[in-house]
Motif scaffolding. Sequence first.
Motif, PDB file in Angstrom:
ATOM      1  N   ALA A   1      15.612  -3.683  -3.429  1.00  0.00           N
ATOM      2  CA  ALA A   1      15.731  -3.272  -4.797  1.00  0.00           C
ATOM      3  C   ALA A   1      16.942  -3.957  -5.202  1.00  0.00           C
ATOM      4  CB  ALA A   1      15.479  -1.868  -5.128  1.00  0.00           C
ATOM      5  N   GLY A   2      17.147  -4.193  -6.717  1.00  0.00           N
ATOM      6  CA  GLY A   2      18.119  -4.952  -7.156  1.00  0.00           C
ATOM      7  C   GLY A   2      18.402  -4.403  -8.875  1.00  0.00           C
ATOM      8  N   LEU A   3      19.479  -4.437  -9.300  1.00  0.00           N
ATOM      9  CA  LEU A   3      19.612  -4.044 -10.684  1.00  0.00           C
ATOM     10  C   LEU A   3      20.572  -5.080 -11.178  1.00  0.00           C
ATOM     11  CD1 LEU A   3      18.633  -2.245 -13.203  1.00  0.00           C
ATOM     12  CD2 LEU A   3      20.725  -0.846 -12.628  1.00  0.00           C
ATOM     13  N   ASP A  41       0.844  -1.199  -0.145  1.00  0.00           N
ATOM     14  CA  ASP A  41      -0.121   0.210   0.009  1.00  0.00           C
ATOM     15  C   ASP A  41       0.985   1.126   0.182  1.00  0.00           C
ATOM     16  OD1 ASP A  41       0.972  -0.730   2.501  1.00  0.00           O
ATOM     17  OD2 ASP A  41      -0.768   0.285   3.646  1.00  0.00           O
ATOM     18  N   MET A  42       2.099   1.223  -0.412  1.00  0.00           N
ATOM     19  CA  MET A  42       2.916   2.483  -0.275  1.00  0.00           C
ATOM     20  C   MET A  42       3.987   2.285  -1.626  1.00  0.00           C
ATOM     21  SD  MET A  42       5.086   3.635   2.961  1.00  0.00           S
ATOM     22  CE  MET A  42       6.095   5.298   3.072  1.00  0.00           C
ATOM     23  N   PRO A  43       4.414   3.137  -2.242  1.00  0.00           N
ATOM     24  CA  PRO A  43       5.446   3.391  -3.250  1.00  0.00           C
ATOM     25  C   PRO A  43       6.674   2.951  -2.669  1.00  0.00           C
ATOM     26  CG  PRO A  43       4.026   5.101  -3.543  1.00  0.00           C
ATOM     27  CD  PRO A  43       3.538   4.636  -2.160  1.00  0.00           C
ATOM     28  N   CYS A  44       7.568   2.278  -3.252  1.00  0.00           N
ATOM     29  CA  CYS A  44       8.740   2.000  -3.020  1.00  0.00           C
ATOM     30  C   CYS A  44       9.623   2.850  -2.416  1.00  0.00           C
ATOM     31  CB  CYS A  44       9.519   0.663  -3.748  1.00  0.00           C
ATOM     32  SG  CYS A  44      11.029  -0.232  -3.113  1.00  0.00           S
ATOM     33  N   GLU A  45      10.362   2.887  -1.596  1.00  0.00           N
ATOM     34  CA  GLU A  45      11.272   4.099  -0.813  1.00  0.00           C
ATOM     35  C   GLU A  45      12.704   3.778  -1.678  1.00  0.00           C
ATOM     36  OE1 GLU A  45       8.974   6.026   2.849  1.00  0.00           O
ATOM     37  OE2 GLU A  45      10.501   4.309   2.874  1.00  0.00           O
ATOM     38  N   ASP A  46      12.799   2.814  -2.282  1.00  0.00           N
ATOM     39  CA  ASP A  46      13.973   2.202  -3.091  1.00  0.00           C
ATOM     40  C   ASP A  46      13.936   2.456  -4.587  1.00  0.00           C
ATOM     41  OD1 ASP A  46      15.081   1.492  -0.648  1.00  0.00           O
ATOM     42  OD2 ASP A  46      15.082  -0.551  -1.065  1.00  0.00           O
ATOM     43  N   VAL A  47      14.949   3.130  -5.101  1.00  0.00           N
ATOM     44  CA  VAL A  47      14.838   3.850  -6.434  1.00  0.00           C
ATOM     45  C   VAL A  47      15.888   3.214  -7.247  1.00  0.00           C
ATOM     46  CG1 VAL A  47      14.593   5.590  -8.180  1.00  0.00           C
ATOM     47  CG2 VAL A  47      13.185   5.533  -5.967  1.00  0.00           C
ATOM     48  N   LEU A  48      15.815   2.678  -8.400  1.00  0.00           N
ATOM     49  CA  LEU A  48      17.147   2.184  -9.247  1.00  0.00           C
ATOM     50  C   LEU A  48      17.165   3.091 -10.757  1.00  0.00           C
ATOM     51  CD1 LEU A  48      16.161  -1.580  -8.900  1.00  0.00           C
ATOM     52  CD2 LEU A  48      17.964  -0.342  -7.766  1.00  0.00           C
ATOM     53  N   GLY A  49      18.353   3.096 -11.126  1.00  0.00           N
ATOM     54  CA  GLY A  49      18.307   3.832 -12.382  1.00  0.00           C
ATOM     55  C   GLY A  49      19.780   3.514 -13.145  1.00  0.00           C
ATOM     56  N   PHE A  50      19.690   3.898 -14.416  1.00  0.00           N
ATOM     57  CA  PHE A  50      20.840   3.851 -15.095  1.00  0.00           C
ATOM     58  C   PHE A  50      21.121   4.769 -16.439  1.00  0.00           C
ATOM     59  CE2 PHE A  50      18.071   1.021 -17.081  1.00  0.00           C
ATOM     60  CZ  PHE A  50      18.482   1.011 -18.640  1.00  0.00           C
ATOM     61  N   SER A  51      22.041   4.881 -16.867  1.00  0.00           N
ATOM     62  CA  SER A  51      22.172   6.012 -17.942  1.00  0.00           C
ATOM     63  C   SER A  51      23.447   5.396 -18.732  1.00  0.00           C
ATOM     64  CB  SER A  51      22.527   7.476 -17.640  1.00  0.00           C
ATOM     65  OG  SER A  51      23.794   7.473 -16.997  1.00  0.00           O
ATOM     66  N   ARG A  52      23.342   5.743 -20.134  1.00  0.00           N
ATOM     67  CA  ARG A  52      24.764   5.389 -20.914  1.00  0.00           C
ATOM     68  C   ARG A  52      25.260   6.884 -21.368  1.00  0.00           C
ATOM     69  NH1 ARG A  52      24.360  -0.067 -22.533  1.00  0.00           N
ATOM     70  NH2 ARG A  52      22.271  -0.980 -21.835  1.00  0.00           N
ATOM     71  N   ARG A  53      26.560   6.939 -21.430  1.00  0.00           N
ATOM     72  CA  ARG A  53      27.477   7.747 -21.977  1.00  0.00           C
ATOM     73  C   ARG A  53      28.629   7.352 -22.733  1.00  0.00           C
ATOM     74  NH1 ARG A  53      29.082   9.053 -17.679  1.00  0.00           N
ATOM     75  NH2 ARG A  53      31.225   8.587 -17.504  1.00  0.00           N
ATOM     76  N   GLY A  54      28.313   7.194 -24.190  1.00  0.00           N
ATOM     77  CA  GLY A  54      29.400   6.492 -25.025  1.00  0.00           C
ATOM     78  C   GLY A  54      29.366   5.049 -24.417  1.00  0.00           C
ATOM     79  N   THR A 107      30.429   3.887 -21.608  1.00  0.00           N
ATOM     80  CA  THR A 107      30.198   3.838 -20.203  1.00  0.00           C
ATOM     81  C   THR A 107      28.725   3.784 -19.769  1.00  0.00           C
ATOM     82  OG1 THR A 107      32.267   5.074 -19.851  1.00  0.00           O
ATOM     83  CG2 THR A 107      30.531   5.062 -17.995  1.00  0.00           C
ATOM     84  N   LEU A 108      28.490   2.770 -18.922  1.00  0.00           N
ATOM     85  CA  LEU A 108      27.261   2.658 -18.279  1.00  0.00           C
ATOM     86  C   LEU A 108      27.329   2.869 -16.636  1.00  0.00           C
ATOM     87  CD1 LEU A 108      24.219   1.147 -18.414  1.00  0.00           C
ATOM     88  CD2 LEU A 108      25.311  -0.775 -17.400  1.00  0.00           C
ATOM     89  N   THR A 109      26.629   3.854 -16.295  1.00  0.00           N
ATOM     90  CA  THR A 109      26.600   4.068 -14.948  1.00  0.00           C
ATOM     91  C   THR A 109      25.084   3.773 -14.388  1.00  0.00           C
ATOM     92  OG1 THR A 109      27.636   6.196 -15.528  1.00  0.00           O
ATOM     93  CG2 THR A 109      26.515   6.306 -13.451  1.00  0.00           C
ATOM     94  N   ALA A 110      25.144   3.013 -13.514  1.00  0.00           N
ATOM     95  CA  ALA A 110      23.986   2.413 -12.548  1.00  0.00           C
ATOM     96  C   ALA A 110      24.051   2.731 -11.051  1.00  0.00           C
ATOM     97  CB  ALA A 110      23.956   1.138 -12.683  1.00  0.00           C
ATOM     98  N   TRP A 111      22.861   3.031 -10.670  1.00  0.00           N
ATOM     99  CA  TRP A 111      23.075   3.365  -9.230  1.00  0.00           C
ATOM    100  C   TRP A 111      21.470   2.811  -8.266  1.00  0.00           C
ATOM    101  CZ3 TRP A 111      22.289   6.603 -13.286  1.00  0.00           C
ATOM    102  CH2 TRP A 111      20.948   7.176 -13.609  1.00  0.00           C
ATOM    103  N   ALA A 112      21.823   2.638  -7.323  1.00  0.00           N
ATOM    104  CA  ALA A 112      20.786   2.146  -6.415  1.00  0.00           C
ATOM    105  C   ALA A 112      20.632   3.313  -5.306  1.00  0.00           C
ATOM    106  CB  ALA A 112      20.967   0.730  -5.848  1.00  0.00           C
ATOM    107  N   ILE A 113      19.172   3.636  -4.913  1.00  0.00           N
ATOM    108  CA  ILE A 113      19.289   4.681  -3.870  1.00  0.00           C
ATOM    109  C   ILE A 113      18.214   3.986  -2.911  1.00  0.00           C
ATOM    110  CG2 ILE A 113      18.330   7.216  -3.254  1.00  0.00           C
ATOM    111  CD1 ILE A 113      18.832   7.458  -6.422  1.00  0.00           C
ATOM    112  N   ASP A 114      18.498   4.073  -1.619  1.00  0.00           N
ATOM    113  CA  ASP A 114      17.674   3.508  -0.677  1.00  0.00           C
ATOM    114  C   ASP A 114      17.409   4.714   0.450  1.00  0.00           C
ATOM    115  OD1 ASP A 114      16.498   2.279   1.611  1.00  0.00           O
ATOM    116  OD2 ASP A 114      18.237   0.884   1.982  1.00  0.00           O
TER     117      ASP A 114
END
Length: 277
Positions: free
Chosen positions: A269-271, A14-27, A29-36
């Motif tokens: 959360a996991g990526l 009943d509540m949106p997860c407070e952990d957020v994942l993401g990634f981006s590409r730059r050439g 390079t892949l940058t990935a992150w996990a935020i708790d």
Amino acid sequence: MFKIVSSLADAYSDMPCEDVLGFSRRGDTLTAWAIDGASTLTRAAFTTFHDMSDSRWFATELSDYLQASTARFPFDPCSMGAALREIQAKYLGLARRRPQWSFPVAACIIAELTPLNGWMEVAIHSYADCFVLFRQSNVGPGAGVLHCDHNVPPLKWKPCSGFQGQQLKRLRLRRVQQWRNIGTTALTINPESAGNYRCHHVRLKPPTHALIGTDGLARLWKEYGILDTDSAMDHLIGRGLASLIEKLRGYESSRSSTESGRKVRDDAAGLHIYCGL
């Protein structure tokens, strides 16, 4: 070179997860992150925003910043400090007359993966207790089960995330210290917290699997000891991330709520990233 195999964030029903994942590409390079986003300590889940906790909002703001910045430049703590200054102004404009213990706090890890001369160079910046694991393996992505049904009964969020009494009082006092950037490695809306990072570099030989995640998932080996990190990565590669999270939730549902002074369960959360040749 890089493939995002799966990304999952599991929380209360009943509540949106407070952990957020993401990634981006730059050439290349892949940058990935996990935020708790740290557990909300207010009586009501939604106090500033009608559809999310303050912790979820903060984690999302951080992820949006990383998405925009790392698509153009390598991660820079000074830039993070400037972003936190903007986030602080936005938050304080929305959450007037709120106690400091209710201000959002987050752990975060940012991993930048770059192929170089047949190797994979990884730069890792971490705040507090998120994690990244690596395992060299010739088993490619898609070999395991990437989706599975959750057979664990969902739980609902409790006021103050289930904390109460002296434990809640201690946590609230701790949040005030973190907001003041005293004795903490976490990120807060205080721009000074951008300097709390730890940085290290590793070099790995592809093919390699990477798992970046939050401490709710790391409970499997850190708190419960039902897997070690090697067997967790074996499970991930062989059966998929959803199965790994289901293993976590299955164990937690079998425990008594009085077994530990900590929450019965935490957002997890996991990526899962595959780094090929």
